[in-house]
Design a protein around this motif. Structure first.
Motif, PDB file in Angstrom:
ATOM      1  N   ILE A  75       0.847  -1.200   0.000  1.00  0.00           N
ATOM      2  CA  ILE A  75       0.000   0.000   0.000  1.00  0.00           C
ATOM      3  C   ILE A  75       0.879   1.245   0.000  1.00  0.00           C
ATOM      4  CG2 ILE A  75      -1.677   1.293   1.356  1.00  0.00           C
ATOM      5  CD1 ILE A  75      -2.759  -1.382   2.316  1.00  0.00           C
ATOM      6  N   ARG A  76       1.971   1.190   0.798  1.00  0.00           N
ATOM      7  CA  ARG A  76       2.796   2.371   0.929  1.00  0.00           C
ATOM      8  C   ARG A  76       3.531   2.696  -0.376  1.00  0.00           C
ATOM      9  NH1 ARG A  76       3.437   4.979   5.318  1.00  0.00           N
ATOM     10  NH2 ARG A  76       2.584   3.353   6.615  1.00  0.00           N
ATOM     11  N   VAL A  77       3.844   1.674  -1.150  1.00  0.00           N
ATOM     12  CA  VAL A  77       4.564   1.939  -2.394  1.00  0.00           C
ATOM     13  C   VAL A  77       3.754   2.847  -3.312  1.00  0.00           C
ATOM     14  CG1 VAL A  77       5.164   0.829  -4.573  1.00  0.00           C
ATOM     15  CG2 VAL A  77       6.093  -0.011  -2.479  1.00  0.00           C
ATOM     16  N   PHE A  78       2.424   2.653  -3.292  1.00  0.00           N
ATOM     17  CA  PHE A  78       1.606   3.416  -4.233  1.00  0.00           C
ATOM     18  C   PHE A  78       1.231   4.768  -3.674  1.00  0.00           C
ATOM     19  CE2 PHE A  78       1.154  -0.941  -5.544  1.00  0.00           C
ATOM     20  CZ  PHE A  78       1.521  -0.816  -6.858  1.00  0.00           C
ATOM     21  N   SER A  79       2.219   5.493  -3.189  1.00  0.00           N
ATOM     22  CA  SER A  79       1.977   6.874  -2.816  1.00  0.00           C
ATOM     23  C   SER A  79       3.116   7.701  -3.386  1.00  0.00           C
ATOM     24  CB  SER A  79       1.885   7.033  -1.301  1.00  0.00           C
ATOM     25  OG  SER A  79       3.137   6.766  -0.732  1.00  0.00           O
ATOM     26  N   ARG A  80       2.880   9.010  -3.379  1.00  0.00           N
ATOM     27  CA  ARG A  80       3.789   9.896  -4.103  1.00  0.00           C
ATOM     28  C   ARG A  80       5.226   9.743  -3.613  1.00  0.00           C
ATOM     29  NH1 ARG A  80       1.108  15.174  -4.274  1.00  0.00           N
ATOM     30  NH2 ARG A  80      -0.007  14.312  -6.048  1.00  0.00           N
ATOM     31  N   HIS A  81       5.382   9.635  -2.293  1.00  0.00           N
ATOM     32  CA  HIS A  81       6.742   9.563  -1.754  1.00  0.00           C
ATOM     33  C   HIS A  81       7.059   8.154  -1.290  1.00  0.00           C
ATOM     34  CE1 HIS A  81       6.673  13.851  -2.038  1.00  0.00           C
ATOM     35  NE2 HIS A  81       5.586  13.889  -1.304  1.00  0.00           N
ATOM     36  N   GLY A  82       6.321   7.186  -1.796  1.00  0.00           N
ATOM     37  CA  GLY A  82       6.473   5.835  -1.254  1.00  0.00           C
ATOM     38  C   GLY A  82       7.576   5.020  -1.891  1.00  0.00           C
ATOM     39  N   ALA A  83       8.033   5.433  -3.074  1.00  0.00           N
ATOM     40  CA  ALA A  83       9.023   4.609  -3.747  1.00  0.00           C
ATOM     41  C   ALA A  83      10.378   4.767  -3.077  1.00  0.00           C
ATOM     42  CB  ALA A  83       9.112   5.022  -5.208  1.00  0.00           C
ATOM     43  N   MET A  84      11.030   3.650  -2.829  1.00  0.00           N
ATOM     44  CA  MET A  84      12.311   3.669  -2.130  1.00  0.00           C
ATOM     45  C   MET A  84      13.471   3.403  -3.087  1.00  0.00           C
ATOM     46  SD  MET A  84      11.632   3.874   1.236  1.00  0.00           S
ATOM     47  CE  MET A  84      10.306   3.606   2.368  1.00  0.00           C
ATOM     48  N   SER A  85      13.159   2.910  -4.282  1.00  0.00           N
ATOM     49  CA  SER A  85      14.236   2.654  -5.237  1.00  0.00           C
ATOM     50  C   SER A  85      13.626   2.742  -6.629  1.00  0.00           C
ATOM     51  CB  SER A  85      14.824   1.266  -5.018  1.00  0.00           C
ATOM     52  OG  SER A  85      13.876   0.298  -5.416  1.00  0.00           O
ATOM     53  N   ILE A  86      14.471   2.656  -7.634  1.00  0.00           N
ATOM     54  CA  ILE A  86      13.895   2.750  -8.969  1.00  0.00           C
ATOM     55  C   ILE A  86      13.036   1.530  -9.272  1.00  0.00           C
ATOM     56  CG2 ILE A  86      15.741   4.217  -9.852  1.00  0.00           C
ATOM     57  CD1 ILE A  86      16.698   1.743 -11.392  1.00  0.00           C
ATOM     58  N   TRP A  87      13.281   0.437  -8.574  1.00  0.00           N
ATOM     59  CA  TRP A  87      12.419  -0.733  -8.794  1.00  0.00           C
ATOM     60  C   TRP A  87      11.010  -0.471  -8.299  1.00  0.00           C
ATOM     61  CZ3 TRP A  87      13.808  -4.317 -12.018  1.00  0.00           C
ATOM     62  CH2 TRP A  87      15.179  -4.473 -12.297  1.00  0.00           C
ATOM     63  N   ASP A  88      10.902   0.303  -7.218  1.00  0.00           N
ATOM     64  CA  ASP A  88       9.568   0.671  -6.718  1.00  0.00           C
ATOM     65  C   ASP A  88       8.853   1.580  -7.721  1.00  0.00           C
ATOM     66  OD1 ASP A  88      10.296  -0.776  -4.618  1.00  0.00           O
ATOM     67  OD2 ASP A  88      10.311   0.854  -3.148  1.00  0.00           O
ATOM     68  N   THR A  89       9.588   2.542  -8.260  1.00  0.00           N
ATOM     69  CA  THR A  89       8.985   3.424  -9.264  1.00  0.00           C
ATOM     70  C   THR A  89       8.519   2.624 -10.471  1.00  0.00           C
ATOM     71  OG1 THR A  89      10.625   5.017  -8.565  1.00  0.00           O
ATOM     72  CG2 THR A  89       9.361   5.538 -10.538  1.00  0.00           C
ATOM     73  N   CYS A  90       9.377   1.687 -10.877  1.00  0.00           N
ATOM     74  CA  CYS A  90       9.023   0.817 -12.003  1.00  0.00           C
ATOM     75  C   CYS A  90       7.759   0.032 -11.701  1.00  0.00           C
ATOM     76  CB  CYS A  90      10.205  -0.097 -12.267  1.00  0.00           C
ATOM     77  SG  CYS A  90       9.834  -1.472 -13.310  1.00  0.00           S
ATOM     78  N   LEU A  91       7.688  -0.458 -10.449  1.00  0.00           N
ATOM     79  CA  LEU A  91       6.503  -1.205 -10.025  1.00  0.00           C
ATOM     80  C   LEU A  91       5.258  -0.337 -10.140  1.00  0.00           C
ATOM     81  CD1 LEU A  91       5.727  -3.909  -8.685  1.00  0.00           C
ATOM     82  CD2 LEU A  91       5.839  -2.717  -6.518  1.00  0.00           C
ATOM     83  N   GLN A  92       5.357   0.911  -9.641  1.00  0.00           N
ATOM     84  CA  GLN A  92       4.215   1.831  -9.735  1.00  0.00           C
ATOM     85  C   GLN A  92       3.743   1.957 -11.187  1.00  0.00           C
ATOM     86  OE1 GLN A  92       5.624   5.541  -8.229  1.00  0.00           O
ATOM     87  NE2 GLN A  92       5.396   4.969  -6.079  1.00  0.00           N
ATOM     88  N   ILE A  93       4.712   2.163 -12.067  1.00  0.00           N
ATOM     89  CA  ILE A  93       4.339   2.435 -13.461  1.00  0.00           C
ATOM     90  C   ILE A  93       3.704   1.197 -14.099  1.00  0.00           C
ATOM     91  CG2 ILE A  93       5.244   2.996 -15.735  1.00  0.00           C
ATOM     92  CD1 ILE A  93       7.328   4.702 -14.327  1.00  0.00           C
ATOM     93  N   THR A  94       4.334   0.035 -13.943  1.00  0.00           N
ATOM     94  CA  THR A  94       3.790  -1.144 -14.634  1.00  0.00           C
ATOM     95  C   THR A  94       2.419  -1.518 -14.076  1.00  0.00           C
ATOM     96  OG1 THR A  94       5.188  -2.435 -13.175  1.00  0.00           O
ATOM     97  CG2 THR A  94       5.899  -2.232 -15.449  1.00  0.00           C
ATOM     98  N   VAL A  95       2.276  -1.463 -12.759  1.00  0.00           N
ATOM     99  CA  VAL A  95       0.977  -1.848 -12.181  1.00  0.00           C
ATOM    100  C   VAL A  95      -0.109  -0.889 -12.653  1.00  0.00           C
ATOM    101  CG1 VAL A  95      -0.302  -1.971 -10.036  1.00  0.00           C
ATOM    102  CG2 VAL A  95       1.914  -3.055 -10.208  1.00  0.00           C
ATOM    103  N   ALA A  96       0.187   0.404 -12.624  1.00  0.00           N
ATOM    104  CA  ALA A  96      -0.823   1.373 -13.062  1.00  0.00           C
ATOM    105  C   ALA A  96      -1.172   1.139 -14.527  1.00  0.00           C
ATOM    106  CB  ALA A  96      -0.302   2.798 -12.858  1.00  0.00           C
ATOM    107  N   CYS A  97      -0.149   0.910 -15.363  1.00  0.00           N
ATOM    108  CA  CYS A  97      -0.422   0.699 -16.783  1.00  0.00           C
ATOM    109  C   CYS A  97      -1.290  -0.545 -16.984  1.00  0.00           C
ATOM    110  CB  CYS A  97       0.879   0.537 -17.553  1.00  0.00           C
ATOM    111  SG  CYS A  97       1.709   2.092 -17.848  1.00  0.00           S
TER     112      CYS A  97
END
Lengths: 219, 1095
Positions: free
Chosen positions: A139-161
């Motif tokens: 849950i925390r990953v999917f917030s604006r400041h939740g990504a802790m690494s570029i893998w988290d950002t990647c996760l946000q993008i792929t899941v949203a897409c």
């Protein structure tokens, strides 16, 4: 800044995309009468299985999974068990959401559940690989400041897409065009798949483009 | 007293702005509908053989002499275009649709005295049903023929089929089942085949061919009507330029040949198309490709003097078939026919040849002219839509022609060809006048309506974004400008045309006032920007990044969905899908902003780097779980509401909800009981939920009128409802001895409910306050622990400021005593008896809530019993939406988000207005005319009505129940975050150091300016969403006016959407007025409470 990581992300994404491609082509060669529309469920399962296997393998090879505190076998087993449980629960969750969105409750339950499995293997499985079986972290990953690494950002993008793709995939269903891909759940799973592939391409590109702006807090 | 007036004056600009906004919308809708929907009044009179066409004449114009033909075969080939029927021997490479019907050309050239082929021109709208109406009644049907029955599509106007039946002809019909709906039980034998599936080219045609020849050979018919659909369906599916069309036309060629071979000498054959098609195979509009069909007339015995001569018509209008067939077959011409007889089919005067006793050309024309004149007189006495000057002209023409004809006949001369020409000229001018009045879209009006609606939507949008600024400087200028423009246009029209057309005056008024508004908004925006305040920038308002946020993307999708017939057909599910998507977006968005979870794990905040607000993890967690729980309720009611939908005929495999049929129709008594219990249970839950809510906020303590309504009228009303259902569900044959009592109860119970409803609503209006005051002189234990009242320090600033500080004090005391469960208690404040006010926190929302609750019960009365469940879901969904909105507001404010005044963001407003549409479907309604629940008109009036206003308003209330409820309850969106506010969230800013107190809705009184601007913003946003939907369906109707589905899907949708907008804007105004009424009452109450404050 993270050129190396971006490169490994891009190559891992290429592998996953290639596995999706192979999962479509290989059965078409081997299984007589296989087609994406005609034997849609078969395609769904083969793609899900391929994505699941390759994602797990890639994340294990890259060492993405967060380091465990204990190294005992029992702990690892329980972690594995919890991961499987989460996978199944996520399938159920997606099934319920699909039904709430208007999927037939009884008639094509198998189709709906297969789509739920596909969605799980495209989204939740990635969460499992990157974050481990920890819903709070998900849950925390999917917030604006939740990504802790570029893998988290990647996760946000792929899941949203993926989810947006599946959502958009529902749009053609009511139209009266009588096309084979308008049948439930073909358009939704195709939408999810296209969204996922888009996410795989977009995520490294976006991160590469924004690498100056991205800052991550320490874990 | 001046305080009262001040309050009233404060409400006026708000109300007048809203009223003006609605008026502009109404003008736009009126203009567009006036140009798009052609309305005609049906004349419900029939011709008979004994009619005297002119007063003082001998009866017997019709049915005189021996008819020319005894039998007739009518082959209707749907969409038989003139291009299909022509044959060009020089064309060596014909396209698929060319040269495929050689039989017509062969016959015409081989037997010129037996046959003719003419172009056959239809009148728009060129849709099959309107065309069938057209060539059987001889009139010009429009989309809305205002007749007695909206419910069924049967033709009540006088028509050829009826007349044939009257003179004893046996009419056998086969083919398109539209006929069966239009003429139920009029045929001697009928073989309808389903016409709905456009993709099916053969079912109807093959069905006809199975029976056509056997029927013709037999002797069981006088008139045979066969309607082939294959050509039309082929056009829709493949277009005319396709091999399938060649096959179909070749098949038709064979059919015509076989029919010609089986004809007998006394039989007339007519082969005709009802309309043409465009190059893509569509029809419905008015282009020549769509209107020009073909007609082929053949008789085995010679009936024309020779080959086609100079005097023959180039084009035969479709209406002309009716009088021609009627006179040839010896039946009266249908009453409302405006066609003229096809002269070549009648022998000229003097050459009566073999057909002795049959009518000559002039006789036929004379009868025809008299009949048309009779119709014109009747119609003009009923309706006023034919311009009086052209009417006078026509009358003059007729009297001249008739005196000429009569003198000719009296002198025994044979009528001259000039007389024939003038008779024909009269008939033509009547038809042209009628066509101008009835059968033409008015593109200018449509464009003006579209334009006004578009600007109105823009205005609503800007009004909602700049409400605070615009409310401050609203004046009378728009009204003055509108009046001036209207009067100016009227004057111009008077000078130019000699008469005034109201629509154009309204249009210019609306447009000018819109332009003025937009200019003013622009100016005030720049003024504000210069002053340096943070008004929203126009540029930022119209960028894609602002417009494409999900809350605005969802209405955009909704509007786009109105442009596709498939989405309109599946509208109920589409809207539910969108509501669900937007609802799920709320927690996802909150989580994205990091607001959903307590940020305790955040190292930055823990270290105090970010400003720490007064939030504790437990409060956040509580709010989040409330939000998620309400989301669950919302999603659940969304899903369950899907099971109350009705079915359109276009939806093939669809079962209408079992709850839609009234209890009395259920056969199984166990099911009946179950349904009844369920309905009563949900009724009870509705009532008790409302009462619990009111009691929870302390609104049931006083003895005012509203509390009386809540305590007594609400339960009484629901008891009435339950009893009414029980009575109306009783089977008629049981309880024979109680029959009188039951019929009395069926009359009295709903009427009593109506009266109770009226009384309740009136009481709420009369005395909307639900505040219970306790004034005690003795000090309570807790009172001493209160901090010294702050307002004393502010004495001398201004009475208003003093009052403003007093209010939180009052409220705080009340709340404390409630929290401690102490119902008694008092306080000494400034030597005056202190007050405790119960229910002050919800002083605005309580009456509104009760109003909606009562109204909901009243609307439920008009629905089938099973809908009680759906209404309960509606209440639950409303509550869930309100709580979701409140919780997300709280979560944002808990995390220190910038306060936006009382502004309601777009998301809840969009959800609210989409939910209105969703429950329109979930209460069993559909945007089609057959699905209107006419039973609502007979609730409480089982014996019918005398007038039309009462049943019409009952049916309107029934149809738009959900829109009414949601619109009236719309201001609750503004109040609910205040009602549910978390203590300590806002008060830190509002009341200085007494930070622990929630002030709830009384906070609205602290800044009346912001209150009214927020109310205006909320209403403008709601109107914007509703108006955008109207605009979208108007666009759909305008753009797709040639679409196959325009009269089946888009035009009804437009009418429902427009009426829904009308009803919801009126209800919204009622809701806002009620809020302002409460505001006035609260002001009075405070004035009584602090009599010296205003000194």
């Amino acid at each position: 800044m993270w050129d190396h990581e971006i490169r490994s992300m891009a190559s891992s994404h290429a592998i996953v995309a290639a596995s999706v491609f192979m999962a479509t082509v290989v059965p078409a060669v081997l299984v007589p009468g296989f087609s994406v529309y005609g034997t849609h469920l078969l395609w769904l399962y083969s793609v899900s299985a391929a994505v699941t296997g390759v994602s797990v393998a890639v994340s294990w090879l890259l060492g993405l999974t967060p380091p465990t505190k204990k190294h005992t076998l029992g702990y690892k087993l329980s972690r594995l068990f919890r991961s499987c449980l989460y996978f199944f629960l996520s399938c159920l969750f997606f099934h319920v959401v699909l039904v709430l969105y208007g999927a037939p409750l009884i008639e094509s339950a198998v189709e709906t559940f297969s789509l739920a499995v596909l969605l799980t293997s495209l989204t939740s499985l990635r969460c499992l690989c990157v974050l481990g079986p920890n819903v709070q972290a998900w849950i925390r990953v999917f917030s604006r400041h939740g990504a802790m690494s570029i893998w988290d950002t990647c996760l946000q993008i792929t899941v949203a897409c993926t989810l947006v793709g599946a959502w958009l995939g529902a749009f053609p269903i009511p139209l009266d065009w009588d096309r084979p891909w308008q049948v439930w759940p073909v358009s939704c799973s195709l939408g999810a798949m296209i969204g996922y592939l888009t996410g795989l391409v977009v995520a490294p590109a976006w991160i590469h483009y924004h690498r100056k702006q991205l800052t991550y807090k320490s874990k | 007293m001046n305080l009262f007036f001040m309050k009233l004056m404060k409400g006026l600009p708000l109300l007048s702005l809203l009223l003006w906004m609605c008026a502009v919308y109404f003008v736009g809708i009126y203009l567009f509908v006036g140009g798009f929907l052609l309305v005609r009044l049906e004349v419900n009179r029939t011709s008979t053989c004994r009619d005297a066409l002119q007063p003082g004449e001998e009866p017997g114009d019709f049915c005189r002499g021996r008819p020319r033909f005894r039998r007739a075969v009518l082959l209707i080939i749907d969409a038989l275009k003139m291009d299909f029927a022509r044959f060009d021997p020089n064309n060596t490479t014909p396209r698929p649709y060319e040269n495929k019907l050689p039989v017509l050309e062969e016959t015409v050239s081989a037997k010129p005295s037996h046959s003719r082929l003419y172009p056959f021109r239809a009148d728009p709208p060129t849709t099959t049903m309107q065309r069938i109406k057209g060539f059987t009644t001889g009139s010009l049907p429009t989309f809305v023929d205002v007749g007695n029955n909206f419910a069924s599509s049967a033709i009540l106007e006088d028509n050829l089929i009826h007349q044939l039946g009257q003179v004893g002809k046996r009419v056998v019909f086969m083919g398109d089942d539209t006929w069966e709906n239009l003429f139920p039980k009029k045929f001697y034998r009928s073989l309808p085949f389903p016409s709905f599936n456009v993709k099916d080219l053969h079912t109807v045609d093959n069905g006809i061919l199975q029976h056509l020849y056997t029927t013709m050979v037999g002797d069981e018919w006088d008139v045979l009507v066969a309607h082939f659909l294959g050509v039309d369906h082929c056009g829709h599916r493949f277009g005319p330029d396709h091999p399938a069309m060649a096959d179909k036309l070749t098949q038709m060629d064979g059919v015509i040949r076989s029919v010609i071979n089986r004809l007998q000498n006394d039989t007339l054959l007519v082969v005709m198309g009802d309309h043409g098609m465009t190059d893509t195979g569509d029809h419905g509009g008015e282009s020549q490709k769509e209107t020009d069909a073909a007609i082929f007339i053949y008789s085995p015995s010679p009936m024309f003097p020779g080959p086609p001569s100079q005097g023959e018509p180039d084009v035969v209008p479709q209406t002309d078939l009716v009088p021609t067939l009627a006179l040839l077959l010896g039946t009266p011409i249908p009453y409302s026919s405006v066609g003229q007889v096809l002269l070549p089919l009648f022998p000229p005067h003097g050459q009566k040849q073999a057909a002795a006793g049959s009518l000559s050309q002039q006789e036929a024309l004379w009868i025809n002219a008299k009949q048309v004149n009779r119709f014109l007189e009747t119609y003009s006495s009923m309706a006023k839509d034919i311009p009086p000057e052209s009417l006078a002209q026509l009358k003059d023409q007729f009297s001249r022609v008739s005196s000429e004809y009569l003198s000719t006949v009296a002198e025994g001369r044979s009528p001259s060809s000039e007389l024939t020409a003038s008779l024909r000229a009269y008939l033509t001018s009547v038809r042209d006048t009628c066509r101008v009045t009835w059968a033409r879209f008015n593109p200018f009006k449509m464009a003006a309506g579209l334009c006004i609606l578009m600007f109105a939507c823009l205005m609503c949008f800007f009004l909602s974004e700049l409400s605070l600024v615009l409310l401050r400087e609203s004046g009378m200028a728009p009204v003055v400008v509108a009046l001036a423009a209207g009067v100016f246009t009227a004057g111009g029209q008077l000078l130019a045309q000699g008469y005034v057309e109201v629509a154009w005056c309204l249009a210019s008024a609306a447009l000018s006032t819109e332009v003025l508004f937009l200019w003013k908004a622009h100016r005030s925006r720049t003024a504000v920007a210069k002053n340096g305040s943070n008004a929203p920038k126009w540029a930022s308002l119209l960028t894609p990044s602002y417009l494409l946020t999900p809350p605005l993307l969802v209405p955009l999708l909704r509007c786009a969905s109105l442009l596709s017939d498939s989405y309109v057909i599946a509208e109920g599910r589409v809207v539910t899908f969108l509501v669900l998507s937007l609802a799920l977006y709320v927690p996802i968005h909150l989580n994205w902003d990091g607001l959903l979870l307590p940020p305790s794990h955040d190292p930055l905040k823990a270290a105090g780097l970010l400003p720490s607000s007064a939030l504790s993890p437990s409060v956040v967690r509580k709010e989040s779980s409330t939000l998620l729980a309400c989301l669950g309720v919302l999603v659940g009611s969304l899903y369950l509401s899907l099971s109350f939908h009705g079915c359109r005929e276009e939806q093939g495999s669809c079962q209408p909800s079992p709850f839609l049929s009234p209890l009395s129709r259920l056969q199984n008594s166990q099911m009946k009981n179950l349904h009844y219990i369920l309905s009563v249970f949900s009724l009870g839950l509705w009532t008790s939920l409302l009462r619990r809510c009111l009691r929870h906020y302390g609104n049931l303590n006083s003895s005012g009128a509203t509390v009386f309504a809540a305590r007594w009228i609400l339960p009484l009303l629901s008891v009435c409802l339950g009893l009414h259902w029980a009575v109306s569900a009783t089977p008629e044959d049981s309880f024979r001895n109680l029959a009188e009592l039951i019929s009395l109860a069926q009359l009295a119970l709903p009427r009593a409910a109506f009266c109770l409803l009226g009384l309740g609503l009136f009481l709420i209006w009369l005395d909307p306050l639900t505040v219970f005051m306790k004034a005690r002189a003795s000090a309570s234990a807790r009172g001493s622990s209160l901090p010294p009242p702050r307002y004393r320090a502010s004495t001398g600033i201004s009475p208003q400021a003093e009052l403003r500080h007093l209010i939180p004090q009052i409220y705080q005391q009340m709340r404390r005593s409630l929290d401690d469960g102490e119902l008694s208690g008092g306080n000494e404040v400034d030597n005056r008896p202190a007050v405790e006010a119960y229910g002050l926190g919800t002083v605005y929302s309580a009456p509104l809530l009760l109003f909606c609750g009562l109204l909901g019960l009243g609307l439920l009365l008009l629905h089938p019993e099973g809908m009680a469940l759906s209404f309960l879901l509606l209440l639950l969904e409303m509550g869930a939406l309100l709580h979701i909105h409140a919780s997300s507001t709280n979560l944002s404010s808990l995390h220190g988000a910038p306060p936006g005044g009382f502004n309601v963001p777009w998301t809840p407003v969009v959800l609210w207005s989409l939910a209105a549409t969703q429950f329109f479907h979930a209460t069993g309604h559909l945007p089609t005319f057959p699905s209107i629940q006419w039973g609502a008109a007979f609730v409480g009036f089982p014996d019918g009505h005398t007038g039309t206003i009462l049943p019409a308003s009952l049916v309107t209330l029934n149809t738009f129940a959900s829109q009414i409820l949601f619109a009236v309850a719309c201001p609750l969106l503004l109040f609910w975050p205040l009602v549910c506010e978390v203590r300590g969230s806002r008060s830190g800013r509002a009341c200085g150091d007494e930070g622990e107190d929630a002030v709830m809705e009384i906070r609205l009184r602290e800044s009346p300016q912001q209150f009214s601007s927020a109310l205006l913003q909320l209403s403008a946003r709601y109107l914007f969403i509703q108006g955008a939907q109207v605009f979208a369906s108007v666009c759909a109707a305008a753009i797709l006016r040639r679409h196959l589905m325009v009269w089946k899907v888009f035009a009804p949708k437009l009418m429902f959407e427009a009426s829904a907008f009308l009803v919801s804007s009126v209800s919204l105004l009622i809701g806002v007025t009620l809020v302002l009424r409460v505001d006035v009452a609260v002001s009075r109450w405070f004035k009584r409470l602090v009599p010296d404050a205003s000194r």
